[in-house]
Design an enzyme around this catalytic site. Structure first.
Site, PDB file in Angstrom:
ATOM      1  N   ARG A   1      49.175  19.813  55.938  1.00  0.00           N
ATOM      2  CA  ARG A   1      48.403  19.167  54.877  1.00  0.00           C
ATOM      3  C   ARG A   1      46.944  19.617  54.862  1.00  0.00           C
ATOM      4  O   ARG A   1      46.063  18.896  54.392  1.00  0.00           O
ATOM      5  CB  ARG A   1      48.480  17.648  55.004  1.00  0.00           C
ATOM      6  CG  ARG A   1      49.894  17.133  54.833  1.00  0.00           C
ATOM      7  CD  ARG A   1      49.950  15.630  54.848  1.00  0.00           C
ATOM      8  NE  ARG A   1      51.325  15.177  54.667  1.00  0.00           N
ATOM      9  CZ  ARG A   1      51.702  13.909  54.728  1.00  0.00           C
ATOM     10  NH1 ARG A   1      50.797  12.971  54.955  1.00  0.00           N
ATOM     11  NH2 ARG A   1      52.957  13.575  54.575  1.00  0.00           N
TER      12      ARG A   1
ATOM     13  N   LYS B   1      39.523  29.055  45.282  1.00  0.00           N
ATOM     14  CA  LYS B   1      40.798  29.219  44.601  1.00  0.00           C
ATOM     15  C   LYS B   1      41.767  29.957  45.520  1.00  0.00           C
ATOM     16  O   LYS B   1      41.424  31.014  46.067  1.00  0.00           O
ATOM     17  CB  LYS B   1      40.634  30.027  43.312  1.00  0.00           C
ATOM     18  CG  LYS B   1      40.100  29.250  42.141  1.00  0.00           C
ATOM     19  CD  LYS B   1      40.180  30.148  40.910  1.00  0.00           C
ATOM     20  CE  LYS B   1      39.621  29.502  39.685  1.00  0.00           C
ATOM     21  NZ  LYS B   1      39.722  30.380  38.504  1.00  0.00           N
TER      22      LYS B   1
ATOM     23  N   GLU C   1      33.695  43.160  38.638  1.00  0.00           N
ATOM     24  CA  GLU C   1      33.371  41.737  38.746  1.00  0.00           C
ATOM     25  C   GLU C   1      31.860  41.514  38.845  1.00  0.00           C
ATOM     26  O   GLU C   1      31.329  40.522  38.336  1.00  0.00           O
ATOM     27  CB  GLU C   1      34.076  41.123  39.960  1.00  0.00           C
ATOM     28  CG  GLU C   1      35.599  41.082  39.837  1.00  0.00           C
ATOM     29  CD  GLU C   1      36.090  40.026  38.851  1.00  0.00           C
ATOM     30  OE1 GLU C   1      35.271  39.202  38.403  1.00  0.00           O
ATOM     31  OE2 GLU C   1      37.287  40.034  38.527  1.00  0.00           O
TER      32      GLU C   1
ATOM     33  N   LYS D   1      28.100  33.027  41.015  1.00  0.00           N
ATOM     34  CA  LYS D   1      29.389  32.344  41.071  1.00  0.00           C
ATOM     35  C   LYS D   1      29.286  31.062  41.899  1.00  0.00           C
ATOM     36  O   LYS D   1      29.885  30.029  41.546  1.00  0.00           O
ATOM     37  CB  LYS D   1      30.468  33.268  41.651  1.00  0.00           C
ATOM     38  CG  LYS D   1      31.840  32.620  41.607  1.00  0.00           C
ATOM     39  CD  LYS D   1      32.979  33.572  41.853  1.00  0.00           C
ATOM     40  CE  LYS D   1      34.320  32.852  41.687  1.00  0.00           C
ATOM     41  NZ  LYS D   1      35.465  33.723  41.959  1.00  0.00           N
TER      42      LYS D   1
ATOM     43  N   ARG E   1      33.195  26.755  34.866  1.00  0.00           N
ATOM     44  CA  ARG E   1      33.779  27.789  35.726  1.00  0.00           C
ATOM     45  C   ARG E   1      34.687  28.742  34.948  1.00  0.00           C
ATOM     46  O   ARG E   1      35.001  29.824  35.421  1.00  0.00           O
ATOM     47  CB  ARG E   1      34.547  27.143  36.882  1.00  0.00           C
ATOM     48  CG  ARG E   1      34.928  28.158  37.962  1.00  0.00           C
ATOM     49  CD  ARG E   1      35.399  27.513  39.244  1.00  0.00           C
ATOM     50  NE  ARG E   1      35.868  28.513  40.175  1.00  0.00           N
ATOM     51  CZ  ARG E   1      36.329  28.258  41.395  1.00  0.00           C
ATOM     52  NH1 ARG E   1      36.362  27.003  41.839  1.00  0.00           N
ATOM     53  NH2 ARG E   1      36.751  29.222  42.191  1.00  0.00           N
TER      54      ARG E   1
ATOM     55  N   ASN F   1      35.811  33.883  34.083  1.00  0.00           N
ATOM     56  CA  ASN F   1      37.024  34.533  33.615  1.00  0.00           C
ATOM     57  C   ASN F   1      36.759  35.436  32.417  1.00  0.00           C
ATOM     58  O   ASN F   1      37.706  35.852  31.742  1.00  0.00           O
ATOM     59  CB  ASN F   1      38.087  33.490  33.242  1.00  0.00           C
ATOM     60  CG  ASN F   1      38.703  32.868  34.472  1.00  0.00           C
ATOM     61  OD1 ASN F   1      39.219  33.581  35.333  1.00  0.00           O
ATOM     62  ND2 ASN F   1      38.640  31.544  34.575  1.00  0.00           N
TER      63      ASN F   1
ATOM     64  N   HIS G   1      39.074  38.306  31.627  1.00  0.00           N
ATOM     65  CA  HIS G   1      40.327  38.077  32.339  1.00  0.00           C
ATOM     66  C   HIS G   1      41.485  37.680  31.430  1.00  0.00           C
ATOM     67  O   HIS G   1      42.633  37.924  31.776  1.00  0.00           O
ATOM     68  CB  HIS G   1      40.136  37.012  33.417  1.00  0.00           C
ATOM     69  CG  HIS G   1      39.374  37.489  34.608  1.00  0.00           C
ATOM     70  ND1 HIS G   1      38.080  37.973  34.522  1.00  0.00           N
ATOM     71  CD2 HIS G   1      39.729  37.584  35.921  1.00  0.00           C
ATOM     72  CE1 HIS G   1      37.673  38.318  35.736  1.00  0.00           C
ATOM     73  NE2 HIS G   1      38.643  38.101  36.600  1.00  0.00           N
TER      74      HIS G   1
ATOM     75  N   HIS H   1      44.014  40.214  32.373  1.00  0.00           N
ATOM     76  CA  HIS H   1      45.197  39.814  33.136  1.00  0.00           C
ATOM     77  C   HIS H   1      46.479  40.240  32.429  1.00  0.00           C
ATOM     78  O   HIS H   1      47.464  40.616  33.075  1.00  0.00           O
ATOM     79  CB  HIS H   1      45.208  38.308  33.361  1.00  0.00           C
ATOM     80  CG  HIS H   1      44.504  37.895  34.622  1.00  0.00           C
ATOM     81  ND1 HIS H   1      44.114  36.597  34.872  1.00  0.00           N
ATOM     82  CD2 HIS H   1      44.115  38.611  35.713  1.00  0.00           C
ATOM     83  CE1 HIS H   1      43.523  36.536  36.061  1.00  0.00           C
ATOM     84  NE2 HIS H   1      43.507  37.748  36.579  1.00  0.00           N
TER      85      HIS H   1
ATOM     86  N   HIS I   1      42.989  45.542  39.535  1.00  0.00           N
ATOM     87  CA  HIS I   1      42.534  44.331  38.846  1.00  0.00           C
ATOM     88  C   HIS I   1      41.199  44.557  38.130  1.00  0.00           C
ATOM     89  O   HIS I   1      41.049  44.230  36.946  1.00  0.00           O
ATOM     90  CB  HIS I   1      42.391  43.196  39.864  1.00  0.00           C
ATOM     91  CG  HIS I   1      41.718  41.971  39.320  1.00  0.00           C
ATOM     92  ND1 HIS I   1      42.365  41.068  38.500  1.00  0.00           N
ATOM     93  CD2 HIS I   1      40.450  41.504  39.479  1.00  0.00           C
ATOM     94  CE1 HIS I   1      41.520  40.100  38.172  1.00  0.00           C
ATOM     95  NE2 HIS I   1      40.366  40.336  38.757  1.00  0.00           N
TER      96      HIS I   1
END
Length: 1609
Positions: A132, A154, A196, A256, A270, A274, A277, A281, A293
């Site tokens: 957990r 993330k 990025e 960031k 946030r 992206n 993206h 993506h 990527h």
């Protein structure tokens, strides 16, 4: 710690947990041990990173743990994963959790993730869920991970549905950024991370973006110099490059971190990270793992910025800057980038596919897609992602557009707007500001491809410094006062298709200061730029003492230019082709060694206004040019330019582009609305500013022009006047706009402008534009060809063209305009598209040259709706000038004279539906003289030079969809070889190989070309290595070297079709059952020499999907008795493969099995093995079995060159120790899946349970994120059940083979019988529906095939009087496998079916019913028609070689079968189909049913208006025809039917075997091949069998049985 390591800390979520520096491993270990106390520390990494850094961590942990007092001491564990995205899976996560549990890790465990984004995401998610939640630490080792994935908490894994869809937010205790790790990072990976970094600056910090924009070279340099002795660990030892690198990383992380702190759970703000993206993506999902990527996000950023621009929230300036910045870090900015476009997967980058992928995006709100929109550099439109409609995204992604006409004209009328800055003035002002001293601020500079090319070139020459102000609206140029340097070694100045830059920079490069190394400057461009002339300018410079060399074709780029070469004094220049030559010398003349006097010679000077423009701008920058006058005071073409240095004005405002202004003004004219263009008026420096007064006003427009603006109000729509005569020499670029207006100008011209010698009052004659033939394309021809698509007639003139206006209502709608990558063509036809429905502009992006936001401005400012269009790329019937982008690159054929290049090339073109171009024919057309005579007059060196120029032209003019056959000696010159090698990087260069004795024999008889003057064998030996060096593929033109018997034409034709369809990617010859996931098999050939087996190949391969050539088992005749490890020569293997290819078109599995993996190839013969593998790729082998034990570097190289072929990554373990449920096997599978398209793992069964373990392993692996088609079998008798149950390419044997390839191998038939016994292949029932059918051969065809293949099915007759309950019960039975349908039920059965194929719908009849199993378990019945396939295949297999691609055909009869015949001929590319029927009305009705086919009804044989037919199909009963002229009631067949010298005739009549028509064909004494009705029946039956079973019918065996039965009856 602080005394020995200097750290920069970044706060996130209220804690300074991000620590940045260099060489941090000791600091990391101490910090973790001191602040995160635990009983166990577990470090996870991958094998790539582990090799570099794991030993250092192990050493430091051991050292520091050893210093801890007391017991028990903490444990340090490490675990190494396979690298790559496939590790981010549910299976891998479970594996890591099991490892932690196995090692009794508890909740106090601290986990370290050392690696890139994959490791960080995966280990973070494991940490979030294990016990957990346990503490973890991020130690990213790639730039991408440092600035992106490691920051923010993330964590995620991938699923088959998409990336990062299952995960958690779980913040690391620390993130350690050790920038020294980047020293081992490949440059491409660094660029990947910089995407990025650029993204973060673009959304948040303009100053940071400015630094990234201007300091790319310094940032790259920071990772290219390894630090020694841990320099950089402390501030004192940190270099300037290290400081810069760290500041870039920290700056990006800080942004960031700030965003994450405000919005940890991504509820709004946030979203901003992206940017790029959403689309990126989606692209990544298609092209991963080949494209990284960051590379996908880079393209995504540009596309999403374009979405913002289309919505009116972002200007083009920002997109231009973003594009330049990303390019500076070697990142792609378009899916047309060769790195992406050349991938086979790129074909899936369709608009619909990308939009579908975007549906699954975490930012979306239900069905609504969200995109982060920029409003300027450093600022987003909203502080969250914005909902954007699909149609807006689709328009951005589409490669074509359609302007939608609006009733009443553009909705925004009256329109007031400005066009982008003038391209001509922008380029001149940019160059002058760079050459001047001081600083100049350029405003309204055009942000386009052309100006970007000029800026990049000036930076390469170190001629100036550039920066931006006013949010990018103002370019600040710090001039270099004429100081220029040769670019760094190896750097070429690439100019694309920017003609202005090419001409200007040619002279600029002569001003470069000499370097100590003697280097020269090379300027080059794309294929079209290498065609555009620059000869007159080079001639003038050479005459003045400059050293300029042509590196390829004479008179064109690329050029090599020596520094310090502009002497000055008197320079003579021919200026009748381009005024840019004149401007080039004028602009540079002040820096010549002596004062320049420039004299223009050679006839009328072209485009004088542009020369005047140059002089006017030079004056603004401090240099005044004087033009001489003659005695009468008339200006002459002599210019005096003083020496001096340009001085920058403080500000320079660039006029709007007058050429671009013509398009909105023309829209006003053609739609009857009003447009005002600001910043263009009567005082303009540009000649095109005269367009409104001198073209539009005479056409009936109301024109008001002040000094600074122009307003045009068009007459009522449809009332434009023809211009009559107009000289557009002062405004040549505007002639395209005038042409589209002239196309709809039907009212008579104004008095005095009429053309007395023209074809009518609606004529417009445009002259003075000859130079437009050498622009981005031949613009005059382009306008003629594209206007013809609207039905507009034109006439080409020496100096222009004539256009004959047509009423708008009569123009053809739906034209698809090919733009030749020319911005002016695209924008001109968008004007016509504003009134003609469904006009498609194919290459929308070509407008980026001068007006990148043209389509957006059409929508937002002008008020015309613009829709995105995705082009459907057709294969055949496309003219050379109209080849749409998306067709495969053209095939270039090379080889010795006499090798069969023309024969093979013409066959290839016919099979592909492409055009064939012979270089000899092109040579003779250009030089008006034959090759032999040219050599006789000019000798060989001159011919070779001319031949190279032809090659250059062919490659430029026919880049796609053509087969280009070159002369045998094309490889004799270095220049040609370089062109071929360069082309081979992206397109197929095929070396046609033939036995040398056959070549010698042919050349002894051939007379069309000059003799060599030396022995042919000597020529062959000299050229052979050059052919090998230049080609990317080899085609062996087999003539029977192995069997002493030449092949039949049909075999050659089939092999040509297979080979060229495969290598071009047009139709890769891969096994459909593998692709579709059905059971598939390959036959393992175990012959040492396959020659004896060739006559029996068809019997051997019955039922299988591919043939395995066991290369390691091959032996040359002289080594036939060799029993140990052996390396067969490449030449022998090639011959074996070529011989096999002429017996079967099945895919080949090319296997070189080593001794250690159960074969006969030496384990250490790495070089020889890969020579064989690469030879296999060159020969178009479909599947290559590559053992995983070979070096990865070699395998990676092979994979990079595989094209449409596929790699089987294999692993064999004969020991019996392989555990299917063990970690080692999973690791093998993952590694294999990274490399192979198919994974093959072979073990050995010790007991029955081993097969169940194997089955479960395959089931798990196939469902995993890294799942691939899998061959998994156990060897030995115990493992036979694994061979039965294996689904993908099961290896099988055959009783006729000399031995089995492996113990336990079964035949295809044995496996089918076993599958039936196991319940995996239930018996099915097949039928023939019809009446009468008792004499049908169909049961014989299919039951014979079932028996041969071991299939448990049965085929029977079901004769009924109607389509009633019996048939309904049969087709709805669970055992129903399929049915044939014959008369009279081919129409009646349709209402029982769930759907029809396109073929059946067009033909209007069904002869085949196919049950299709749906995903939900239900069955759908599909109706098809194979009659046309039977006809087509019979024709294709019998066509004489002399016919090639048939162009004219004849169908006799107008019944139902005639429809199938017409469909078959149309599919063969037959251009004219004559249709004869005794009842003409029936023929005309059938003609109307095929509007897209050129069917011509004839009333008499011999009425061949477009040539005699070479393909004939008769569909009338034999009894209805006769050869007896006295007979009545029958169709008289006459010899005129066979007027052509050769062809194929098909008589569909079933009996007699020799019909009157076939008898007549035999009597012609010509090369006519005959086809019986029985032959067609067999072919259509073979097609039915394949549709039902997914298996090829054993043709020969079935045909023998059927023929005997036919003859008995």
């Amino acid at each position: 710690m602080s005394a020995t390591t200097d750290i920069r800390k970044v706060s996130i979520l209220g804690r300074e947990s991000i620590h940045c520096g260099f060489h941090l491993v000791p600091y990391i270990v101490k910090t973790i041990l001191q602040t995160l106390q635990s009983s166990t520390y577990v470090l996870f990494t991958d094998s790539n990173v582990g090799k570099l850094h794991l030993p250092t961590f192990e050493k430091e942990f051991a050292s520091e743990i050893g210093k801890i007092s007391g017991d028990p001491k903490p444990r340090f564990l490490s675990y190494v994963l396979p690298p790559g995205e496939t590790s981010k899976s549910r299976e891998c996560k479970a594996e890591l959790e099991d490892y932690l549990l196995l090692n009794k890790c508890t909740r106090d465990t601290v986990v370290l993730a050392v690696g890139g984004g994959v490791i960080g995401d995966l280990i973070g998610f494991v940490s979030a869920t294990f016990m957990r939640g346990v503490r973890f630490v991020q130690v990213p080792t790639t730039l991408l991970a440092m600035v992106d994935s490691s920051v923010g908490g993330k964590t995620a894994i991938d699923t088959p549905h998409g990336k990062n869809l299952i995960g958690a937010f779980w913040q690391p205790e620390y993130i350690f950024i050790d920038a020294a790790f980047l020293e081992t990072l490949p440059a491409r990976e660094f660029s990947n991370g910089m995407a990025e970094v650029v993204k973060t600056a673009a959304i948040w910090n303009q100053d940071e973006f400015n630094a990234l924009e201007s300091r790319s070279a310094e940032i790259f340099a920071a990772i290219q110099t390894p630090s020694k002795d841990f320099s950089g660990r402390t501030q004192a030892t940190r270099s300037a490059a290290q400081q810069l690198l760290l500041s870039v990383i920290v700056g990006s992380i800080s942004v960031k971190s700030h965003i994450v702190t405000i919005d940890e759970r991504e509820t709004g703000l946030r979203n901003l990270v992206n940017f790029g993206h959403t689309i990126g993506h989606a692209i990544e999902a298609v092209v991963t793992p080949t494209i990284l990527h960051g590379e996908c996000v880079s393209i995504g950023m540009i596309l999403e910025a374009e979405v913002a621009r289309s919505l009116g929230v972002l200007g083009q300036v920002a997109i231009g800057r973003l594009t330049r910045c990303l390019k500076a870090y070697n990142l792609p900015v378009s899916i047309l980038d060769p790195r992406i476009a050349n991938l086979p997967a790129a074909r899936d980058l369709t608009v619909d596919n990308l939009l579908d992928i975007m549906k699954i995006d975490k930012k979306n709100s239900g069905p609504h897609k969200k995109v982060v929109l920029l409003s300027r550099i450093g600022k987003t439109y909203e502080e969250k992602a914005t909902v954007v409609k699909d149609e807006v995204i689709a328009r951005t992604l589409s490669d074509a557009v359609k302007v939608v006409p609006v009733l009443g004209g553009p909705k925004n009328s009256p329109i007031r707007m400005a066009t982008p800055g003038s391209k001509s003035i922008s380029n001149r002002a940019l160059l002058l500001a760079a050459l001047a001293k001081g600083t100049c601020r350029l405003r309204n500079l055009l942000h386009s491809d052309d100006t970007q090319v000029m800026m990049n070139a000036l930076q390469d020459l170190k001629g100036a410094k550039f920066s931006w102000e006013d949010g990018g609206e103002t370019l600040v140029v710090e001039g270099g006062a004429g100081s220029l340097s040769v670019p760094e070694k190896g750097k070429e100045i690439y100019l694309g298709n920017a003609g202005t830059a090419a001409r200007f920079l040619t002279t600029v490069c002569t001003l470069v200061q000499p370097s100590t190394t003697g280097e020269r400057t090379i300027i080059t461009g794309n294929a079209r730029m290498k065609q555009r002339p620059i000869g007159p300018l080079v001639d003038a410079l050479r005459s003045n003492g400059s050293s300029v060399d042509y590196l390829e074709g004479e008179g064109c780029l690329p050029l090599r230019i020596a520094p310090a070469g502009l002497k000055g004094s008197r320079i003579q220049l021919a200026a009748s082709v381009s005024s840019q030559y004149v401007s080039s010398i004028l602009l540079c003349a002040p820096y010549a060694s002596e004062q320049v006097t420039l004299e223009l010679v050679g006839g009328q000077v072209i485009s004088q206004p542009y020369i005047d423009m140059t002089i006017a701008i030079m004056k603004t920058f401090g240099i005044e040019v004087t033009r001489e006058k003659d005695e009468s005071g008339k200006l002459v073409d002599v210019y005096n330019i003083p020496k001096g240095t340009y001085v920058n004005p403080e500000n320079y405002n660039i006029e709007s582009d007058a050429s671009s202004a013509t398009y909105p003004l023309a829209i006003a004219a053609i739609t009857g609305t009003e447009v005002t263009i600001a910043n263009i008026g009567s005082s303009s420096l540009q000649g095109d500013a005269r367009f409104a007064k001198e073209v539009l006003e005479p056409m009936g427009c109301e024109v008001i022009q002040t000094e600074t603006e122009t307003t045009v109000k068009g007459p009522p729509i449809g009332t434009l006047k023809a211009i009559g005569y107009v000289d557009m020499e002062p405004m040549t670029d505007a002639f395209l706009t005038a042409s589209v207006l002239a196309a709809v100008a039907t009212a008579p011209p104004l008095p005095g402008r009429e053309l007395s010698d023209a074809g009518g009052p609606n004529a417009t004659r445009i002259l003075g534009i000859a130079n437009q033939r050498v622009k981005e394309c031949n613009r005059i021809k382009a306008m003629i060809d594209q206007l013809a698509k609207f039905g507009v007639q034109t006439k080409e003139l020496d100096d222009g063209l004539e256009i004959y206006g047509k009423p708008i209502a009569e123009l053809k709608e739906g034209a698809s305009i090919h733009c030749y990558d020319d911005h002016r063509v695209a924008m001109a036809f968008s004007v016509l598209g504003s009134i003609v429905k469904d006009t498609i502009i194919e290459e929308k992006r070509c407008v980026e040259k001068t007006w990148p936001n043209w389509w957006d401005d059409l929508e937002n400012k002008i008020g015309l709706h613009v829709e995105g269009v995705e082009l459907a790329h057709e294969k055949a019937g496309v003219s050379p000038s109209d080849k749409p982008r998306g067709l495969p690159p053209s095939v270039v054929i090379i080889g010795m004279r006499g090798s069969g290049k023309t024969f093979i090339g013409e066959l290839a073109a016919a099979e592909l539906g492409w055009s064939f171009v012979d270089a000899d024919v092109a040579f003779e057309a250009k030089h008006k003289i034959g090759v032999r005579e040219f050599v006789h007059q000019n000798d060989w060196p001159a011919f070779r030079e001319a031949e190279t120029a032809i090659l250059q032209e062919l490659l430029a003019n026919y880049p796609t969809g053509h087969v280009l056959s070159l002369g045998g000696g094309i490889v004799e010159t270095p220049a040609s070889r370089e062109l071929l090698k360069k082309y081979a990087n992206n397109g197929p260069v095929v070396h046609v190989v033939r036995e040398i004795d056959e070549v010698v024999k042919y050349l002894g008889e051939e007379t069309a070309r000059p003799a060599y003057g030396e022995p042919i064998l000597d020529v062959f030996r000299r050229r052979e290595p050059w052919f090998a060096e230049c080609c990317s593929y080899e085609f062996i033109n087999y003539t029977g070297v192995l069997t002493n018997a030449g092949p039949d034409t049909d075999a050659v034709r089939k092999e040509v079709r297979r080979f060229f369809s495969h290598i071009t990617g047009d139709s890769p010859n891969l096994a459909p059952n593998v692709t579709n996931g059905n059971r598939s098999y390959f036959l393992s050939l175990t012959y040492p020499d396959i020659t004896p087996a060739l006559p029996f190949i068809e019997e051997l391969i019955a039922g299988v999907d591919a043939v395995e050539l066991r290369v390691d088992l091959l032996r040359t005749p002289k080594d036939n008795d060799h029993s140990g490890p052996y390396v067969p020569p490449v030449s022998f293997v090639s011959q074996q493969l070529a011989a096999l290819r002429l017996k079967t078109s099945l895919p080949v599995v090319f296997t070189v099995r080593t001794v250690s993996q159960g074969g006969s190839f030496p384990d250490k013969a790495e070089k020889e093995a890969f020579e064989l593998f690469h030879a296999a790729l060159r020969m178009g082998v479909e599947y290559i079995d590559v053992e995983m034990c070979w070096p990865k570097k070699q395998i990676d190289t092979l994979v990079s060159r595989k094209g449409a072929s596929q790699i089987i990554a294999s692993w064999h373990d004969w020991s019996g120790n392989l555990q299917w449920d063990g970690k080692a096997t999973t690791d093998i599978y993952r590694s294999a899946s990274e490399i192979g398209d198919i994974v093959k793992i072979v073990g050995k069964a010790n007991n029955l349970e081993d097969n169940f373990s194997l089955y479960n392993f395959v089931s798990r692996a196939s469902k995993s994120a890294y799942g691939k088609p899998t061959i998994a079998i156990n060897m030995g008798t115990e493992g036979q059940i694994s061979r039965i149950l294996n689904k993908t390419l099961s290896p099988v044997t055959h009783p006729l083979l000399p031995s089995k390839a492996a113990p336990g191998q079964l035949s295809f038939s044995q496996i089918q019988k076993a599958l039936n016994l196991l319940g995996q292949l239930p018996a099915q029932q097949f039928y023939l529906f019809g009446n009468p059918i008792s004499q049908s051969m169909s049961p014989t065809i299919h039951n014979t095939a079932f028996q041969i293949l071991g299939l448990p099915h049965h085929y029977q007759l079901l004769e009924t009087t109607s389509v009633g309950d019996e048939i309904k019960a049969a087709i709805r039975s669970p055992q129903f496998g399929g049915a044939s349908v014959t008369i009279p039920f081919k129409l009646d059965v349709i209402h029982l079916l769930d759907g029809l194929t396109a073929q059946a719908e067009t033909i209007g009849a069904v002869n085949t019913i196919i049950p299709q199993r749906n995903a939900d378990g239900t069955v759908s019945l599909l109706g098809d028609n194979t009659d046309w396939l039977g006809i087509r295949e019979c024709i294709k297999s019998r066509l004489p070689a002399s016919v090639g691609k048939p162009k004219v055909g004849l169908v006799i009869g107008a019944g139902g079968t005639s429809r199938a015949a017409i469909y078959a001929l149309k599919s063969l590319g037959v251009e004219v189909i004559y249709l004869f029927n005794r009842t003409k009305a029936s023929a005309e009705k059938l003609q109307q049913a095929f509007p897209s086919a050129n069917v011509q009804v004839i009333e008499q044989f011999g009425q061949w208006s477009q040539g005699a037919p070479s393909v004939i199909v008769s569909t009338v009963p034999a009894s209805a025809t006769t050869l007896d002229s006295s007979a009545t009631g029958a169709l008289l067949l006459v010899s005129a039917i066979f007027s052509a010298p050769a062809g194929v005739v098909v008589d569909m009549a079933y009996r007699p075997a020799l019909t009157p028509l076939l008898s007549l064909a035999s009597e012609t004494k010509k090369d006519w091949r005959t086809v019986r009705g029985l032959d067609v029946l067999l072919e259509q039956g073979y097609a039915q069998f394949a549709l039902w079973t997914g298996r090829a019918c054993p043709r020969r065996a079935v045909a023998e049985v059927v023929t005997k039965a036919y003859e008995r009856n």
